[in-house]
Enzyme design. Structure first.
Site, PDB file in Angstrom:
ATOM      1  N   ASP A   1       4.925   0.999  12.014  1.00 59.40           N
ATOM      2  CA  ASP A   1       3.728   0.327  11.504  1.00 59.40           C
ATOM      3  C   ASP A   1       3.623  -1.129  11.963  1.00 59.40           C
ATOM      4  O   ASP A   1       2.619  -1.791  11.677  1.00 59.40           O
ATOM      5  CB  ASP A   1       3.702   0.378   9.970  1.00 59.40           C
ATOM      6  CG  ASP A   1       3.200   1.714   9.457  1.00 59.40           C
ATOM      7  OD1 ASP A   1       2.767   2.542  10.274  1.00 59.40           O
ATOM      8  OD2 ASP A   1       3.242   1.937   8.235  1.00 59.40           O
TER       9      ASP A   1
ATOM     10  N   ARG B   1       1.711  14.877  12.481  1.00 55.32           N
ATOM     11  CA  ARG B   1       2.341  14.696  11.171  1.00 55.32           C
ATOM     12  C   ARG B   1       2.215  15.947  10.298  1.00 55.32           C
ATOM     13  O   ARG B   1       1.543  15.949   9.275  1.00 55.32           O
ATOM     14  CB  ARG B   1       1.744  13.475  10.451  1.00 55.32           C
ATOM     15  CG  ARG B   1       1.994  12.181  11.191  1.00 55.32           C
ATOM     16  CD  ARG B   1       1.744  10.974  10.333  1.00 55.32           C
ATOM     17  NE  ARG B   1       0.344  10.628  10.275  1.00 55.32           N
ATOM     18  CZ  ARG B   1      -0.130   9.561   9.648  1.00 55.32           C
ATOM     19  NH1 ARG B   1       0.681   8.750   9.030  1.00 55.32           N
ATOM     20  NH2 ARG B   1      -1.424   9.304   9.627  1.00 55.32           N
TER      21      ARG B   1
ATOM     22  N   ARG C   1      -8.307  -0.759   4.515  1.00 56.42           N
ATOM     23  CA  ARG C   1      -7.440   0.277   3.950  1.00 56.42           C
ATOM     24  C   ARG C   1      -6.054  -0.276   3.633  1.00 56.42           C
ATOM     25  O   ARG C   1      -5.363   0.264   2.763  1.00 56.42           O
ATOM     26  CB  ARG C   1      -7.301   1.457   4.920  1.00 56.42           C
ATOM     27  CG  ARG C   1      -8.572   2.289   5.096  1.00 56.42           C
ATOM     28  CD  ARG C   1      -8.308   3.496   5.978  1.00 56.42           C
ATOM     29  NE  ARG C   1      -7.117   4.182   5.519  1.00 56.42           N
ATOM     30  CZ  ARG C   1      -6.104   4.558   6.309  1.00 56.42           C
ATOM     31  NH1 ARG C   1      -6.139   4.308   7.610  1.00 56.42           N
ATOM     32  NH2 ARG C   1      -5.062   5.191   5.810  1.00 56.42           N
TER      33      ARG C   1
ATOM     34  N   LYS D   1       0.832  -1.209   0.000  1.00 58.76           N
ATOM     35  CA  LYS D   1       0.000   0.000   0.000  1.00 58.76           C
ATOM     36  C   LYS D   1       0.863   1.254   0.000  1.00 58.76           C
ATOM     37  O   LYS D   1       0.618   2.205  -0.751  1.00 58.76           O
ATOM     38  CB  LYS D   1      -0.906   0.003   1.233  1.00 58.76           C
ATOM     39  CG  LYS D   1      -1.700   1.302   1.414  1.00 58.76           C
ATOM     40  CD  LYS D   1      -2.494   1.295   2.696  1.00 58.76           C
ATOM     41  CE  LYS D   1      -1.763   1.938   3.844  1.00 58.76           C
ATOM     42  NZ  LYS D   1      -2.012   3.400   3.956  1.00 58.76           N
ATOM     43  N   ASN D   2       1.897   1.269   0.838  1.00 61.18           N
ATOM     44  CA  ASN D   2       2.717   2.469   0.996  1.00 61.18           C
ATOM     45  C   ASN D   2       3.608   2.740  -0.213  1.00 61.18           C
ATOM     46  O   ASN D   2       4.236   3.801  -0.290  1.00 61.18           O
ATOM     47  CB  ASN D   2       3.568   2.370   2.264  1.00 61.18           C
ATOM     48  CG  ASN D   2       2.734   2.505   3.520  1.00 61.18           C
ATOM     49  OD1 ASN D   2       1.593   2.968   3.478  1.00 61.18           O
ATOM     50  ND2 ASN D   2       3.286   2.096   4.651  1.00 61.18           N
TER      51      ASN D   2
ATOM     52  N   CYS E   1      -5.482   8.665   9.430  1.00 63.27           N
ATOM     53  CA  CYS E   1      -5.434   8.046  10.761  1.00 63.27           C
ATOM     54  C   CYS E   1      -5.072   9.061  11.844  1.00 63.27           C
ATOM     55  O   CYS E   1      -4.182   9.891  11.664  1.00 63.27           O
ATOM     56  CB  CYS E   1      -4.401   6.920  10.794  1.00 63.27           C
ATOM     57  SG  CYS E   1      -4.977   5.393  10.060  1.00 63.27           S
TER      58      CYS E   1
END
Length: 429
Positions: A317, A131, A409, A22-23, A126
């Site tokens: 993560d 951030r 997600r 995903k990233n 999230c």
């Protein structure tokens, strides 16, 4: 909303195919904006975040064609997405979509580089910390951008003649800022150097794709990236690299429940820090090519301390998943979170399983217990969701996980992959 029901206590046995990351997929999708020729992405994971970003790109005028390809018997394979940004109709990314997913903000870099202007909503996503996006803004300003903040939007305008190469030293390591500035610099005039850049494999994957499109990027995957700007990027076909967070999550699920699971289609070098910590706890993790076999013979794990760090350190993560693994370990594990200041929201939910965890600022002290017991729990974010699934797999009795839209997600068909290995898990519509 869907829920997931788990009857725990079943060792996992079998094989799990790892999906595309995903990233990596999200910044690769935004890279399509940097060219007027088609970008084809293969091994794309089937996730809600991918669909959300595809919708945002469509609103900007990108033609998107998603082929949902059938998966092999072991679950391997990914979708194919063709993105054509030849006829962009808007350079404004709306609050409605950017607020759903932080990665949408990354469109700022390629838009302002190619079109000279962009208006992008400040991000959401999230709730695991502030951030801030000031690193993105300061980097673009170094390249000559005029930046204005207006009613929750970042409005960026490139100087006449386009962005200019610059030396950009970030005070903090930021994956998102590295992605954004690298895409912008690929079309800037002259040479840009990103110092203290993120070293994540997903950054290197994006650079590999951009280079295949005609960019001149050196050093991606190190803390110093050199980008020589080019006038134009062309199309290419690129395969998304395997998801290291999914790999680590399933490895910890196997370690938590006992049994033996082989993870296929992985990049073991990308999760070396996690494998090292798991081995220290008493987990057997054997690497052979692109496969990792994780097994535990039933003996109790040993408590191990962990500090989350930027890559190649232990990933934030995987912090929640590792904390779950430590809940039944022998001894006391100290887990320190250095990346995000609000990433212990899963602690209260793990306590519902009977876990014994105390919080002290940026540290969580996990006192190992003999066993967990199933409970109704609620996911707070994507990675916490995976942690609750891991706890439910090992706990006695029934666990119901609410808010599993977080899982969708970032984890493709998690109930199918675990069910294939003997987990008693089902999705309740």
């Amino acid at each position: 909303m869907d829920r997931i029901r788990i009857l725990g206590g079943q060792p996992l046995m079998g094989r799990i195919a790892i999906s595309g990351a995903k990233n990596a997929a999200l910044p690769l999708m935004t890279a399509a904006l940097a060219s007027d020729e088609p970008l084809v992405l293969e091994n794309l994971p089937r996730l809600t975040d991918v669909r959300t970003l595809a919708r945002l790109l469509s609103e900007l005028g990108v033609e998107t064609a998603l082929e949902e390809l059938p998966r092999a018997g072991d679950g391997s394979g990914g979708d194919r997405l063709t993105l054509n940004a030849a006829n962009i109709t808007s350079t404004t990314a709306s609050y409605e979509l950017v607020s759903k997913m932080r990665a949408s903000f990354w469109v700022l870099g390629p838009l302002v580089a190619r079109f000279g202007e962009a208006k992008v909503s400040l991000p959401g996503g999230c709730a695991i910390g502030a951030r801030p996006v000031d690193l993105y803004i300061k980097g673009l300003e170094k390249m000559g951008c005029e930046i204005e903040l207006d009613e929750g939007y970042v409005i960026a305008r490139a100087p006449k003649g386009g962005l200019q190469g610059a030396v950009i030293r970030s005070p903090l390591v930021s994956v998102g800022a590295t992605h954004t500035l690298m895409m912008a610099a690929a079309l800037a005039n002259g040479v840009t150097t990103l110092e203290n850049a993120a070293r994540e494999p997903e950054v290197a994957d994006l650079a590999e794709c951009l280079n295949a499109m005609g960019a001149k990027i050196e050093g991606a995957g190190t803390s110093s990236i050199r980008i020589e700007g080019v006038k134009k990027l062309h199309g290419t076909t690129h395969k998304v690299l395997p998801d290291r967070i999914e790999t680590g999550s399933y490895a910890m699920a196997a370690a938590m429940t006992g049994g033996e699971v082989t993870l296929t289609g992985t990049r073991p070098d990308t999760i070396e820090a996690a494998l090292t910590v798991m081995r220290a706890a008493g987990v057997e993790a054997l690497v052979k090519g692109d496969e990792i076999t994780v097994r535990r013979n039933g003996s109790r794990l040993q408590a191990v301390d962990v500090v989350t760090q930027v890559y190649p350190g232990f990933p934030t993560d995987l912090q929640a998943q590792f904390m779950t693994l430590m809940t039944c370990a022998e001894g006391e594990a100290e887990i320190t979170e250095t990346i995000f200041e609000n990433r212990f929201m899963h602690v209260q939910e793990l306590a519902r399983f009977g876990a014994n965890i105390s919080l002290h600022g940026d540290k969580a002290i996990v006192h190992g217990v003999e066993k967990l017991k199933g409970a109704p729990v609620m996911a707070s974010d994507l990675r916490a969701s995976a942690a609750l699934v891991i706890a439910g797999l090992a706990a006695e009795g029934e666990t119901i996980i609410n808010r599993v839209y977080h899982l969708d997600r970032g984890f493709e068909r998690i109930e199918d992959k675990l069910g294939r290995c003997g987990a008693r898990i089902e999705r309740l519509k």
